[in-house]
Design a protein around this motif. Structure first.
Motif, PDB file in Angstrom:
ATOM      1  N   LEU A 439      -4.270  70.111  97.157  1.00 48.58           N
ATOM      2  CA  LEU A 439      -3.463  70.136  97.849  1.00 48.58           C
ATOM      3  C   LEU A 439      -2.261  71.520  97.838  1.00 48.58           C
ATOM      4  CD1 LEU A 439      -1.797  67.956  99.626  1.00 48.58           C
ATOM      5  CD2 LEU A 439      -0.357  67.503  97.741  1.00 48.58           C
ATOM      6  N   LEU A 440      -2.071  72.381  96.415  1.00 52.68           N
ATOM      7  CA  LEU A 440      -2.242  73.449  96.501  1.00 52.68           C
ATOM      8  C   LEU A 440      -2.650  74.859  97.211  1.00 52.68           C
ATOM      9  CD1 LEU A 440      -0.129  73.105  93.388  1.00 52.68           C
ATOM     10  CD2 LEU A 440       0.986  72.697  94.551  1.00 52.68           C
ATOM     11  N   ILE A 441      -3.456  74.934  97.732  1.00 48.47           N
ATOM     12  CA  ILE A 441      -3.684  75.730  97.879  1.00 48.47           C
ATOM     13  C   ILE A 441      -3.881  76.312  99.719  1.00 48.47           C
ATOM     14  CG2 ILE A 441      -6.314  76.514  98.813  1.00 48.47           C
ATOM     15  CD1 ILE A 441      -7.829  75.019  96.676  1.00 48.47           C
ATOM     16  N   TYR A 442      -3.110  74.689  99.981  1.00 46.80           N
ATOM     17  CA  TYR A 442      -3.142  74.633 101.242  1.00 46.80           C
ATOM     18  C   TYR A 442      -1.599  75.425 101.329  1.00 46.80           C
ATOM     19  CZ  TYR A 442      -7.896  73.588 101.965  1.00 46.80           C
ATOM     20  OH  TYR A 442      -9.214  73.517 101.299  1.00 46.80           O
ATOM     21  N   THR A 443      -0.672  76.143 103.131  1.00 43.26           N
ATOM     22  CA  THR A 443       0.300  75.971 103.520  1.00 43.26           C
ATOM     23  C   THR A 443       1.046  74.853 103.482  1.00 43.26           C
ATOM     24  OG1 THR A 443       0.170  78.059 104.508  1.00 43.26           O
ATOM     25  CG2 THR A 443       2.007  77.187 104.730  1.00 43.26           C
ATOM     26  N   GLN A 444       0.217  74.208 103.925  1.00 46.13           N
ATOM     27  CA  GLN A 444       1.394  72.576 104.211  1.00 46.13           C
ATOM     28  C   GLN A 444       1.093  71.327 103.237  1.00 46.13           C
ATOM     29  OE1 GLN A 444       2.687  72.215 107.514  1.00 46.13           O
ATOM     30  NE2 GLN A 444       1.963  73.454 107.942  1.00 46.13           N
ATOM     31  N   GLY A 445       0.465  71.795 102.966  1.00 47.83           N
ATOM     32  CA  GLY A 445      -0.507  71.200 101.556  1.00 47.83           C
ATOM     33  C   GLY A 445       1.181  71.426 100.759  1.00 47.83           C
ATOM     34  N   ARG A 446       2.154  72.915 100.270  1.00 45.93           N
ATOM     35  CA  ARG A 446       2.402  72.955  99.787  1.00 45.93           C
ATOM     36  C   ARG A 446       3.626  72.700 100.699  1.00 45.93           C
ATOM     37  NH1 ARG A 446      -1.132  77.626  99.416  1.00 45.93           N
ATOM     38  NH2 ARG A 446       0.170  79.159 101.266  1.00 45.93           N
ATOM     39  N   LYS A 447       4.022  72.844 101.354  1.00 44.75           N
ATOM     40  CA  LYS A 447       4.875  72.757 102.408  1.00 44.75           C
ATOM     41  C   LYS A 447       6.131  71.306 101.997  1.00 44.75           C
ATOM     42  CE  LYS A 447       5.858  75.669 106.029  1.00 44.75           C
ATOM     43  NZ  LYS A 447       5.136  75.883 107.004  1.00 44.75           N
ATOM     44  N   LEU A 448       4.971  70.181 101.319  1.00 43.96           N
ATOM     45  CA  LEU A 448       4.998  68.911 100.865  1.00 43.96           C
ATOM     46  C   LEU A 448       6.047  68.725  99.766  1.00 43.96           C
ATOM     47  CD1 LEU A 448       1.574  67.579 101.226  1.00 43.96           C
ATOM     48  CD2 LEU A 448       3.706  66.880 102.898  1.00 43.96           C
ATOM     49  N   PHE A 449       5.949  69.991  98.845  1.00 44.83           N
ATOM     50  CA  PHE A 449       7.214  70.205  97.755  1.00 44.83           C
ATOM     51  C   PHE A 449       8.661  70.464  97.997  1.00 44.83           C
ATOM     52  CE2 PHE A 449       3.268  69.603  95.935  1.00 44.83           C
ATOM     53  CZ  PHE A 449       2.865  68.469  95.236  1.00 44.83           C
ATOM     54  N   PRO A 450       9.468  69.653  97.290  1.00 48.22           N
ATOM     55  CA  PRO A 450       9.727  69.046  96.229  1.00 48.22           C
ATOM     56  C   PRO A 450       9.337  68.210  96.655  1.00 48.22           C
ATOM     57  CG  PRO A 450      11.987  69.908  97.322  1.00 48.22           C
ATOM     58  CD  PRO A 450      10.701  70.964  98.235  1.00 48.22           C
TER      59      PRO A 450
END
Length: 1299
Positions: A439-450
């Motif tokens: 999930l963290l590889i992709y920009t939109q995946g990282r946007k799910l955080f925090p």
């Protein structure tokens, strides 16, 4: 086969129908019966699905059952015979066994039995075929009559069932099955209905109107206590997934996912609890796992084809999956007592979340997954994060041996049928970790955080998650001896987390956002901090964990952004005392490891691996100029060299294994480990040579010969420098070849020999087998493509320090005869056989005379761009005379008495080289003839010559000197010297005024005005103690004292060259040659007073400075040939720091340098100026820096050449004066800024020639067109503001012993 029943016959008929249906097109396309038989006989070769046919599988199994034991016995006999000494290959064994089998009684009986059975089956099929044909005609007539009343179409009429019935699965048929599946019906009726359903084409079933009702019935039957019904339905689902398109399989998938979702939500079902664990032999668990595995298999296959269908189908599959995985049971009671969620079962069948990896791979599906996760199913991410946190907390709370129960799953080689609660939590943690990592590889995946968690006040940010991952490496247990299990997957937590972090490191954008933060780096370095304090790194921290940490740090350090973070932290301007950055901590720890100053791991077998891992991190750092600057105080080169010497000594003392001894294997293994560690240390030392200053440190260790030999051995094996390097050994070779000791090491290692031999092979020999089958074409380019690599390698190698060491004081062979098999092995041989072809014997010894000689002339043209190399070749081999004689021999005398030059490739090339080596001047001061012919009547309009003087057409009129009148601004500048009383204030005012004039009216700083400026300014500088770097030296010698002293032949030729150039510029007059000779003799005596005697095998340290003194020659021309002014200025100038970098002979074996610096033969211009040029180039003009590395060439080598000869032949005289004046007025660091400005000026040319793969040739041969020092003055002032403190501090430290 004795009991061949009707059921067996039916099965065989079905198998044959499948086979014939699959090859139907091939057989019907055959032109005759014989062709059809031929197709069937060669079906295995032409049909990729041959071994998947049921009939083929049946035959294989039958043969195995009948003949298997006999074949195995025969194989064993052959093997035993082979072991007894009889040599027989694999093919021979197969032939032997095949022959014996075919001759056996069992084989004949089997063939007879098979023929009888197949005759019965085929005859039955033929009879049935005739009956089916009659029925088919009748059915066709009924279809035509009742077409309007038909409720469904026969979309799959060509998909035969097991009974070869191409029937329509119509509404009535389906309704009958629905009635029969009713729970009130007898078990046998329902079972028969399922049988009928499974035998029907799935597409027909899904296309019927009652499919929705049937789906509900099937879903209900999945919960039937009788496993037969559940298995039959799953079989139907599997068939559907395999044979039907997505829009049909989607219905099955979503219905099964919905069923499982309701199943897990229902309180009536017996779902295992976490505390009870999972027993995979339990029938209830088996049913769940079968359903989950079926879903998971489809999940992994669906991405390969769902892009061909409407997006809504894919979205429904994704949403039904996420909905199922988001199911959570009541959390009110203890975690251990709760029922297992679906995610646990998915983790069991797909521990590494391969399904999620495949779904996230393509943008098409990734978009839908991330959108749904954000809008509706964020709880799934929260659960994954929670799993990781829970596992970490467990690791913190429990002892290592208890926690190992979690990771037993990772190392247990035997199949287990029971998973405890702890193991389930661990497996789910691995699944969650892999899911989050993807999930963290992709920009939109990282946007799910925090992510907000129920049991925590604060949200979990990206940084928090990465810190958690990092802590898991050294808090969680490792699987013991996992490395020895080569074929088994490693599920240890540290390995899994490291693998995730590796993937994140490889994604630059992701790494910058996630990993390149001080918080994460601090977390990675925490165990190292603790170890250096003498405490345990972490409760369970092991050598393996440290190796994993080092791996991640090395990957971070290999990227520019990560390296900067390690070197300077997030605040580049913070001081080291406030908080030591990562690079300092890593260096300290590595040094302690090397010095064996950490007792916790003493005696460990893994200690060398830990050392190697952390030195690898340091190598990424000190392999760069900026990184080396930070790590120099730790003297890592000394620690590594000490460890290497110790290891080398131990390997020499290791006992020789005795045959038959039990210790042979252990000694051999220890020896291999020791050798690997020794090579690793040599590689670490070798990487110091990546930078100029690092090369100095390497030479000080005394291990340069061994390192270069190691590099050559690696080079011959075509191995990369390290896993993080992209461009091989080119840059290292160029750096090493820029120094005298490096050149000798290259020769001693065999590198030069191999290079010359490879060149000769490509140029003169070629491969015999290729030339016979495919004769070499006539080369179109002057240097054939096959020789281009060797040509560039020679250009990289032949810097002046290397040339002087390799050919200095050596004569050419000039043999009377050369054998055709005599292959050159050194540089002297190349000069003798390819460049100076002054005899018929040399010409006859070449197979490709013209091509080979042109290669030699091109090489001569490039290396003679270094004026010291040119003078050396002239002094030793009279190169110009040889070229003129060759041109003379190329003249054709006509009957009328005219002498015409024959225009060919060689004469044109010689003409170009002759002009290049005999005329000195910048881009506007000389004209070089082209190497190509023009179209038209006069293909080469440039005059050729075979004697001096050269034709005037090669001399430009633009460069002639005209003394300018004194400008008002210049007058003000000179007035400053006379008016100001305060020395410091005067100097600063003059510098400021000089800057303004250089930016507004640079042309007035020339001629007599420049002479006056330099004299007065340097005089004032020497009167200021703060400006003086070297002490004053008393010199009393007169002209008479030095008149009888002799200069080297190189110096004498340099004097002639200088005078020619000075006269061309109208700067020198007759008698200048004698005056310059006296100045140089005075300089040699003056400098000899400040030199020490050195005993060295290096030629450059045996006697006076090896090259010509280009700075003195330049100054002599600036002073218009006034010898008194010139030498007086040099005496004063020699006290300034700038003299160390402008006047290279100034520090030749100078007593002001540390002894080991003197013995290295490396000048401060190389290890200081060019070191910072490379450092600033990477920061200021990164594209050019990358271009150098891609070309396998080092900026330091070309800059050393420019600076050594004061930019002669590269800049026009005015710009040379401005360069010298700028460095004298503003400081030696401007030498660096000028080179950076030049690279910025020619950036586009550099990029183009990098693409053309001739960057080194371009930089050495081409003048710097259009470059003016004044144009880049403002840019250089910016560089001064940013870098002066560091550069001047290091330049001032050249007298200090650099550790």
């Amino acid at each position: 086969m004795a009991h061949f029943s009707s059921e067996d016959e039916a099965v065989l008929q079905a198998m044959l129908r499948q086979l014939f249906q699959s090859v139907k097109e091939k057989i019907t396309g055959a032109s005759s019966l014989e062709c059809a038989e031929e197709i069937l006989l060669h079906l295995e070769e032409t049909d990729e699905n041959f071994h998947n046919y049921e009939f083929v599988k049946y035959l294989r199994q039958h043969i195995c059952n009948t003949l298997g034991s006999m074949i195995e016995e025969e194989m064993e006999k052959c093997t035993s015979t082979q072991n007894q000494g009889e040599e027989s290959g694999y093919d021979t064994v197969v032939q032997h066994v095949t022959k014996r089998t075919q001759e056996s009684k069992e084989y004949k009986e089997m063939m007879h039995s098979l023929k009888n059975i197949m005759m019965v089956v085929v005859e039955s099929m033929i009879n049935k075929f005739e009956e089916d044909e009659i029925r088919s005609r009748e059915r066709q007539k009924n279809i035509q009559k009742e077409k309007s009343n038909s409720s469904c179409t026969d979309n799959c009429s060509d998909s035969d069932s097991s009974f070869n019935q191409s029937y329509k699965f119509c509404q009535g048929k389906l309704q009958l099955i629905l009635d029969q599946l009713d729970p009130g019906q007898p078990k046998e009726v329902r079972y028969e209905a399922l049988q009928t359903l499974c035998s029907a084409p799935p597409s027909d079933v899904l296309n019927c109107e009652n499919w929705t009702t049937l789906c509900g019935k099937l879903t209900a039957l999945l919960s039937d206590p009788d496993p037969v019904f559940s298995d039959r339905i799953l079989k139907f689902y599997a068939q559907t997934f395999t044979l039907s398109p997505l829009h049909m399989t989607k219905e099955i998938y979503t219905s099964l996912a919905k069923y499982l979702e309701l199943y897990f939500l229902s309180r009536e079902n017996h779902i295992p609890t976490l505390s009870a664990g999972v027993d995979t032999t339990n029938s209830n668990v088996i049913h769940i796992l079968k359903k989950v595995r079926l879903l998971n298999e489809y999940q992994k296959e669906a991405p390969s084809f769902w892009i061909r269908h409407p997006e809504k189908y894919m979205e429904e599959i994704v949403e039904s999956t996420l909905s199922l995985l988001s199911v959570k049971h009541d959390q009110s009671h203890l975690i251990s007592q709760k029922n297992l969620d679906p995610i646990y079962f998915f983790a069991l069948v797909d521990t590494k979340a391969v399904w999620f990896k495949k779904w996230m791979h393509a943008y098409y599906s990734r978009t839908a997954v991330l959108r749904l996760l954000e809008k509706k199913y964020k709880a799934l991410i929260s659960t994954a994060v929670q799993q990781c946190i829970q596992y970490f907390e467990l690791c913190e709370a429990m002892k290592a041996d208890e926690v190992l129960g979690h990771s037993k799953y990772c190392s247990n080689k035997q199949k287990t049928f029971y998973y405890s609660g702890q193991e389930l939590q661990y497996i789910c943690f691995i699944h969650s970790l892999c899911l989050l990592g993807r999930l963290l590889i992709y920009t939109q995946g990282r946007k799910l955080f925090p992510i907000k968690l129920k049991n925590r006040k604060d949200s979990v940010s990206l940084t928090d998650l990465l810190v958690l991952f990092t802590q898991l490496i050294y808090y969680s247990p490792s699987c013991p001896k996992m490395a020895s299990s080569v074929h088994s997957e490693n599920y240890s937590p540290a390995s899994m987390v490291t693998e995730v972090l590796r993937i994140l490191c490889d994604q630059k954008e992701c790494a910058i956002e996630c990993l390149y933060t001080t918080t994460v780096i601090d977390a990675l370095l925490q165990p190292i901090h603790n170890l250096m304090k003498g405490t345990e790194a972490a409760p369970n921290c092991s050598e393996t964990a440290l190796i994993h940490i080092a791996d991640i740090l090395a990957r971070i350090a290999s990227v520019e952004e990560g390296l900067i973070l390690l070197l300077y932290g997030e605040n580049i301007h913070s001081s080291e005392e406030e908080s030591p950055t990562g690079a300092h901590i890593i260096a300290q720890f590595s040094k302690k490891l090397l010095d064996e100053d950490i007792s916790i791991f003493s005696g460990s077998d893994m200690l060398p691996v830990v050392k190697g891992a952390f030195i690898s991190v340091c190598r990424q750092i000190y392999g760069t100029c900026e990184g080396l600057q930070v790590l120099i105080p730790y003297s890592l080169h000394e620690s590594i060299a000490k460890a290497w010497k110790k290891t080398s000594l131990l390997s020499e003392r290791s006992p020789t294994p005795v045959e038959g001894s039990d210790s042979v294997s252990s000694v051999s293994q220890d020896s291999q480990n020791s050798m690997a560690w020794e090579e690793n240390l040599l590689d670490d030392l070798l990487n110091f040579a990546a930078t100029p200053k690092g090369l100095l440190l390497l030479q000080r260790t005394g291990a340069i010969n061994e390192c270069v030999t190691f590099m050559f051995n690696q080079y011959t094996k075509k191995l990369q420098t390290s896993r993080h390097k992209k461009f091989g050994y080119g840059v290292l070779v160029t750096q090493v070849a820029s120094t005298a000791a490096g050149a000798i090491a290259l020769q001693n290692s065999g590198f030069v020999n191999a290079l010359v031999t490879e060149l000769w092979s490509n140029l003169e020999c070629g491969r015999d087998d290729v030339r016979v089958t495919h004769p070499r074409s006539t080369p179109v380019d002057p240097i054939d493509r096959s020789c281009q690599k060797s040509f560039l390698a020679l250009v990289n190698l032949l810097s002046y320090p290397a040339v002087y060491e390799l050919i200095g004081n050596q004569h050419l062979l000039n043999k009377a005869e050369y054998s055709l098999r005599e292959v050159p092995t050194c540089i002297i041989d190349i000069i003798d056989r390819l460049i100076i072809l002054n005899s018929e014997a040399k010409i006859r010894s070449l197979f490709n005379y013209e091509q080979s000689h042109i290669f030699g002339l091109r090489l001569l043209s490039v290396i003679c761009c270094d004026l010291d190399t040119l003078l050396l070749l002239e002094a030793q081999y009279h190169v110009s005379e040889m070229l003129l004689n060759a041109q003379e021999e190329n003249i054709l005398e006509t009957p009328e008495g005219h002498r015409n030059f024959i225009i060919d490739g060689l004469s044109v090339e010689r003409n170009h080289v002759l002009v290049r080596v005999n005329i000195i001047g910048g881009p506007l001061e000389r004209i070089l003839p082209p190497r190509t012919l023009e179209k038209g009547d006069d293909p080469y309009p440039w005059p050729m010559f075979s004697s001096y003087p050269l034709p005037n057409c090669y001399l430009s009129e633009i460069g002639r000197n005209t003394d300018t009148e004194q400008d008002n601004d210049l007058g003000k500048l000179l007035l400053h010297f006379k008016m100001s009383d305060k020395q410091t204030e005067l100097i600063e005012n003059c510098r400021r005024q000089f800057r303004e004039i250089m930016k507004s009216k640079p042309d007035i700083i020339s001629g007599s005005a420049l002479v006056e400026l330099l004299e007065i300014f340097v005089l004032h500088l020497t009167e200021s103690p703060a400006e003086c770097y070297f002490p004053s030296v008393e010199y009393t010698a007169t002209d008479a004292n030095v008149k009888n002293e002799s200069l080297s032949s190189v110096q004498q030729l340099g004097i002639k060259m200088t005078v020619r150039y000075g006269k061309f510029l109208n700067l020198l007059k007759d008698g200048a040659e004698e005056d310059l000779t006296l100045v140089l003799k005075h300089c040699e005596r003056f400098l000899k007073q400040q030199q020490v005697s050195v005993k060295s095998s290096l030629l450059c340290l045996q006697g006076n400075y090896a090259g010509h003194d280009w700075f003195v020659s330049s100054l002599f021309m600036i002073m218009f040939g006034d010898k008194e002014k010139t030498f007086q200025f040099l005496q004063q100038f020699s006290r300034l720091l700038t003299s160390a970098f402008l006047w290279l002979p100034r520090l030749h074996v100078s007593k002001y340098l540390p002894p080991d610096t003197i013995e290295s033969g490396i000048h401060p211009v190389y290890f200081c100026s060019t070191h910072y040029i490379e450092m600033l180039l990477k920061a200021e003009v990164p594209l050019v820096f990358s271009a150098f590395h891609m070309s396998g060439f080092a900026p330091s080598q070309i800059c050393l050449q420019w600076i050594t000869q004061c930019f002669w032949n590269y800049l026009d005289w005015v710009e040379i004066c401005h360069y010298i004046a700028t460095c004298v007025f503003l400081g030696p660091d401007y030498q660096v800024y000028v080179c950076i400005a030049i690279f910025r000026h020619i950036q586009q040319d550099i990029l183009q020639h990098t693409q053309a793969q001739d960057l080194q040739v371009f930089l050495k041969e081409e003048a710097l067109h259009g470059f003016r020092v004044s144009d880049y003055f403002e840019y250089m002032e910016i560089l001064e503001q940013n870098y002066r403190p560091v550069l001047l501090r290091d330049m001032r430290n050249i007298r200090v012993q650099c550790t």
